[in-house]
Every structure is written in C-alpha cells, then in structure tokens.
Scaffold this motif. Structure first.
Motif: not given
Length: 140
Positions: A96, A100, A103, A110
């Motif tokens: 995660g 993140g 992204a 991502a």
C-alpha cells in the motif's frame, strides 16, 4: 508460496498487461518491475521473523548457506517464525505504501504494481488455504 511461483505469476501478469493494454513503458521494463516487485515483496518475511522471534537467525542462515535462497526455501524459516496473518499484513502495508508513493509520480506504474501485488497476495492466500485444508484432511 515459493519465489519461483511468484516469479512466474508476476511475469504472467506483466505479459498480460503488455499484451492487452497500451502502456507508456516498454514490455521488458514491465517484466523486470513485475519480477522485482512480485518476488521482492517477500523480503519482508525476514523482518516479520525478526520481530516475531527477537533474533535474525533466518538472515544469518541465508548468509551462511546462500543456496537455500534458491534451492531450498523451506529451510529458511523455522515453523511459526513468520506466521500467515503477519506475513500477509506486512505485504499489504508495504504494498500500500509503495503503490501510494508511485501513484503520485507514475499512475500507470502504480496501478501495474498494485495488480502484481494483488496476484501475489491472491496466490499466497490460495496457497495457505490449500495447505491448511491438506493439513486438516490428514488429521481427519
């Protein structure tokens, strides 16, 4: 699940993405990223084992005998050193954070890494359930 399985699954995901979508990256880069992420996420097992046991014997075992990393992964950790739930939780937390961070700078990458990690986690869950049901069948 062993690294060789995660490698094959990750490369299959990369091949599917490269073949089915238009990507801003060359196919070979997707293969490399998938292999590194799909196998590399499992390095967290050493951290989890160290936290669970209070020592870092698993790392020392691999340094003393590097062949087990490639040929006998079942010998790296002792029973109960890693644990199913903590291993999967670690994957989710690290994955995660990685997705993140990516992204913000590379949205396609991502999403691609998230897909590779999804299939890694799915494969781990299927492997764990299959092994759990095999153990249950043997005890019946």
């Amino acid at each position: 699940m062993y690294s060789k399985h995660h490698f094959l699954i990750s490369v299959a995901v990369a091949a599917a993405v490269a073949g089915l979508t238009t990507t801003p990256y060359p196919w070979w880069l997707l293969l490399v990223v998938a292999a590194v992420v799909g196998v590399g996420i499992d390095f967290d097992h050493f951290l989890v084992a160290g936290i669970n046991t209070g020592d870092w014997e698993a790392i020392r075992r691999c340094v003393r005998d590097p062949r087990i990393v490639f040929l006998d992964q079942g010998e790296i950790f002792e029973e109960g050193e890693v644990g199913v739930v903590r291993r999967l939780l670690s994957h989710v937390v690290i994955g995660g954070l990685l997705v993140g961070a990516l992204a913000a700078v590379a949205p396609f990458l991502a999403a691609f890494v998230a897909l590779v990690l999804y299939f890694h986690l799915l494969a781990d869950l299927v492997w764990d359930v299959w092994n759990e049901s095999s153990e249950t069948d043997e005890s019946d």
